[in-house]
Write a protein that holds these residues in place. Structure first.
Motif, PDB file in Angstrom:
ATOM      1  N   UNK A 177       0.835  -1.201   0.000  1.00 48.29           N
ATOM      2  CA  UNK A 177       0.000   0.000   0.000  1.00 48.29           C
ATOM      3  C   UNK A 177       0.870   1.252   0.000  1.00 48.29           C
ATOM      4  N   UNK A 178       1.823   1.324   0.934  1.00 48.74           N
ATOM      5  CA  UNK A 178       2.680   2.493   1.027  1.00 48.74           C
ATOM      6  C   UNK A 178       3.540   2.651  -0.222  1.00 48.74           C
ATOM      7  N   UNK A 179       4.081   1.533  -0.719  1.00 50.49           N
ATOM      8  CA  UNK A 179       4.905   1.581  -1.923  1.00 50.49           C
ATOM      9  C   UNK A 179       4.102   1.980  -3.151  1.00 50.49           C
ATOM     10  N   UNK A 180       2.875   1.499  -3.253  1.00 49.75           N
ATOM     11  CA  UNK A 180       2.020   1.864  -4.378  1.00 49.75           C
ATOM     12  C   UNK A 180       1.702   3.346  -4.378  1.00 49.75           C
ATOM     13  N   UNK A 181       1.368   3.891  -3.192  1.00 51.56           N
ATOM     14  CA  UNK A 181       1.111   5.329  -3.079  1.00 51.56           C
ATOM     15  C   UNK A 181       2.365   6.138  -3.411  1.00 51.56           C
ATOM     16  N   UNK A 182       3.521   5.622  -3.002  1.00 52.62           N
ATOM     17  CA  UNK A 182       4.788   6.289  -3.295  1.00 52.62           C
ATOM     18  C   UNK A 182       5.023   6.381  -4.804  1.00 52.62           C
ATOM     19  N   UNK A 183       4.777   5.291  -5.502  1.00 54.61           N
ATOM     20  CA  UNK A 183       4.988   5.266  -6.955  1.00 54.61           C
ATOM     21  C   UNK A 183       4.048   6.240  -7.657  1.00 54.61           C
ATOM     22  N   UNK A 184       2.769   6.205  -7.309  1.00 53.66           N
ATOM     23  CA  UNK A 184       1.801   7.086  -7.968  1.00 53.66           C
ATOM     24  C   UNK A 184       2.013   8.552  -7.601  1.00 53.66           C
ATOM     25  N   UNK A 185       2.585   8.808  -6.413  1.00 53.10           N
ATOM     26  CA  UNK A 185       2.866  10.185  -6.014  1.00 53.10           C
ATOM     27  C   UNK A 185       4.121  10.716  -6.691  1.00 53.10           C
ATOM     28  N   UNK A 186       5.040   9.815  -7.009  1.00 55.00           N
ATOM     29  CA  UNK A 186       6.322  10.246  -7.529  1.00 55.00           C
ATOM     30  C   UNK A 186       6.416  10.309  -9.040  1.00 55.00           C
ATOM     31  N   UNK A 187       5.763   9.396  -9.744  1.00 57.85           N
ATOM     32  CA  UNK A 187       5.874   9.384 -11.202  1.00 57.85           C
ATOM     33  C   UNK A 187       4.867  10.368 -11.776  1.00 57.85           C
ATOM     34  N   UNK A 188       5.380  11.447 -12.347  1.00 56.81           N
ATOM     35  CA  UNK A 188       4.543  12.575 -12.746  1.00 56.81           C
ATOM     36  C   UNK A 188       3.897  12.400 -14.112  1.00 56.81           C
ATOM     37  N   UNK A 189       4.453  11.548 -14.938  1.00 58.34           N
ATOM     38  CA  UNK A 189       3.896  11.345 -16.279  1.00 58.34           C
ATOM     39  C   UNK A 189       3.130  10.032 -16.335  1.00 58.34           C
ATOM     40  N   UNK A 190       2.200   9.944 -17.265  1.00 62.28           N
ATOM     41  CA  UNK A 190       1.410   8.720 -17.430  1.00 62.28           C
ATOM     42  C   UNK A 190       2.219   7.706 -18.241  1.00 62.28           C
ATOM     43  N   UNK A 191       3.383   7.378 -17.715  1.00 66.20           N
ATOM     44  CA  UNK A 191       4.292   6.447 -18.382  1.00 66.20           C
ATOM     45  C   UNK A 191       4.055   5.056 -17.803  1.00 66.20           C
ATOM     46  N   UNK A 192       3.277   4.245 -18.527  1.00 67.36           N
ATOM     47  CA  UNK A 192       2.916   2.917 -18.018  1.00 67.36           C
ATOM     48  C   UNK A 192       4.145   2.058 -17.784  1.00 67.36           C
ATOM     49  N   UNK A 193       5.112   2.161 -18.700  1.00 69.84           N
ATOM     50  CA  UNK A 193       6.321   1.349 -18.565  1.00 69.84           C
ATOM     51  C   UNK A 193       7.087   1.666 -17.305  1.00 69.84           C
ATOM     52  N   UNK A 194       7.200   2.951 -16.967  1.00 69.08           N
ATOM     53  CA  UNK A 194       7.928   3.350 -15.765  1.00 69.08           C
ATOM     54  C   UNK A 194       7.183   2.928 -14.509  1.00 69.08           C
ATOM     55  N   UNK A 195       5.859   3.060 -14.532  1.00 64.25           N
ATOM     56  CA  UNK A 195       5.062   2.630 -13.377  1.00 64.25           C
ATOM     57  C   UNK A 195       5.213   1.130 -13.151  1.00 64.25           C
ATOM     58  N   UNK A 196       5.146   0.363 -14.235  1.00 67.06           N
ATOM     59  CA  UNK A 196       5.312  -1.091 -14.126  1.00 67.06           C
ATOM     60  C   UNK A 196       6.699  -1.436 -13.593  1.00 67.06           C
ATOM     61  N   UNK A 197       7.734  -0.727 -14.095  1.00 65.93           N
ATOM     62  CA  UNK A 197       9.103  -0.977 -13.635  1.00 65.93           C
ATOM     63  C   UNK A 197       9.224  -0.779 -12.133  1.00 65.93           C
ATOM     64  N   UNK A 198       8.655   0.313 -11.618  1.00 61.63           N
ATOM     65  CA  UNK A 198       8.768   0.578 -10.187  1.00 61.63           C
ATOM     66  C   UNK A 198       7.947  -0.409  -9.360  1.00 61.63           C
ATOM     67  N   UNK A 199       6.817  -0.860  -9.907  1.00 56.71           N
ATOM     68  CA  UNK A 199       6.061  -1.894  -9.190  1.00 56.71           C
ATOM     69  C   UNK A 199       6.847  -3.201  -9.146  1.00 56.71           C
ATOM     70  N   UNK A 200       7.528  -3.528 -10.225  1.00 61.79           N
ATOM     71  CA  UNK A 200       8.367  -4.731 -10.247  1.00 61.79           C
ATOM     72  C   UNK A 200       9.494  -4.600  -9.221  1.00 61.79           C
ATOM     73  N   UNK A 201      10.115  -3.422  -9.179  1.00 58.30           N
ATOM     74  CA  UNK A 201      11.170  -3.189  -8.195  1.00 58.30           C
ATOM     75  C   UNK A 201      10.623  -3.260  -6.774  1.00 58.30           C
ATOM     76  N   UNK A 202       9.408  -2.760  -6.580  1.00 55.34           N
ATOM     77  CA  UNK A 202       8.779  -2.831  -5.271  1.00 55.34           C
ATOM     78  C   UNK A 202       8.507  -4.258  -4.838  1.00 55.34           C
TER      79      UNK A 202
END
Length: 302
Positions: A103-128
């Motif tokens: 939950x905290x990591x998901x909120x962190x990713x959505x708060x930090x990634x400013x562009x609607x870049x699906x690839x970057x969001x997926x990358x950070x979720x994988x890293x999480x």
């Protein structure tokens, strides 16, 4: 109340300053570039805390599972092995902290990634997810990587490179290759904490089949390896400061060199593994001090 005391013991709250070092440094490196996001900072701190407690709980459970925690262990109380918390209770709390980390990591990713870049969001979720798996698999399961000498590498990556650079990216949405220098500094000191822990436990780990790097190298070579971690850390950060020079305040982190020097002296003269417990606290707090003074130096010049 007695049960709560053992839960707090299992959380091993004294390990949190070390874990927070990467999130603090990554955030203030972003601040140096004029892109500090308070929400990202707060969520990075909470996510780091949840992941560190998750790792501590999993370690308590895993070492008990493998028989490494026994009457010969020199470290602090392990609650499952001591019978203070049942394996079933520990599994439930591990699951709870997996959820909290997600939950905290998901909120962190959505708060930090400013562009609607699906690839970057997926990358950070994988890293999480990888961070959660790494926290658990250090000692849990059939083939835990901590039992095959891989712990130092994972600590260097997750507490150093990923912790610092990932936090910086979530503030700024960019990365500078030079940042890997201070990130590696924190990673090396964090690996030093693990190495020192394994130096303390060398005899019991060897008898229990836990093949850490220290068990593989032996105590003498482990001390030399330890010195290389401690000495290389401030040198890498000094290179970064020289490359990005603005003010003498950037050298504040060198204040940590003095306690690091005394720490190495105590480690090299030690011949009683149990007495390394105090140096574990010293190195963990000095790593935090390194991160704070580095960050304070950045704050003072902006």
């Amino acid at each position: 109340m007695e049960k709560l005391k053992f839960w707090i013991e299992a959380f091993r709250l004294r390990t949190l300053p070390l874990a927070l070092s990467s999130a603090i440094l990554g955030s203030f490196l972003a601040y140096a570039d004029g892109q500090f996001n308070p929400l990202v900072f707060g969520l990075a701190i909470s996510t780091t805390i949840f992941l560190q407690i998750l790792s501590n709980l999993a370690n308590d459970f895993g070492d008990s599972q493998h028989g490494t925690d026994n009457e010969n262990r020199l470290g602090p109380l392990r609650t499952v092995q001591a019978g203070k918390i049942s394996k079933k209770e520990m599994k439930r709390l591990i699951a709870l902290f997996v959820v909290l980390s997600l939950i905290s990591g998901g909120l962190l990713i959505f708060s930090g990634i400013k562009t609607a870049n699906a690839g970057m969001i997926i990358l950070f979720f994988v890293l999480g997810i990888a961070s959660i798996v790494a926290a658990i698999k250090y000692t849990v399961g059939k083939n835990p990587y901590g039992y095959s000498g891989m712990g130092d590498i994972f600590v260097f990556i997750f507490f150093g490179l990923l912790g610092v650079c990932g936090t910086y990216f979530l503030h700024t949405n960019r990365i500078d290759p030079l940042l890997f220098l201070p990130a590696a500094s924190v990673g090396l000191l964090s690996a030093g904490v693990l190495n020192l822990n394994n130096m303390r436990d060398i005899e019991n780990d060897a008898a229990s089949g836990k093949r850490t790097l220290v068990v593989r190298m032996g105590s003498h070579k482990a001390k030399i390896y330890h010195a290389s971690l401690i000495i290389l850390s401030p040198l890498l950060s000094l290179i970064y400061v020289i490359r990005t020079w603005e003010s003498v305040y950037q050298l504040m982190f060198l204040l940590s060199v003095f306690p690091l020097g005394f720490h190495l002296y105590e480690v090299f003269k030690n011949h009683v593994p149990d007495k390394l417990n105090n140096q574990l606290k010293v190195l963990a707090l000095t790593t935090f001090f390194f991160s704070v003074t580095y960050s304070l130096g950045i704050f003072l010049i902006k």
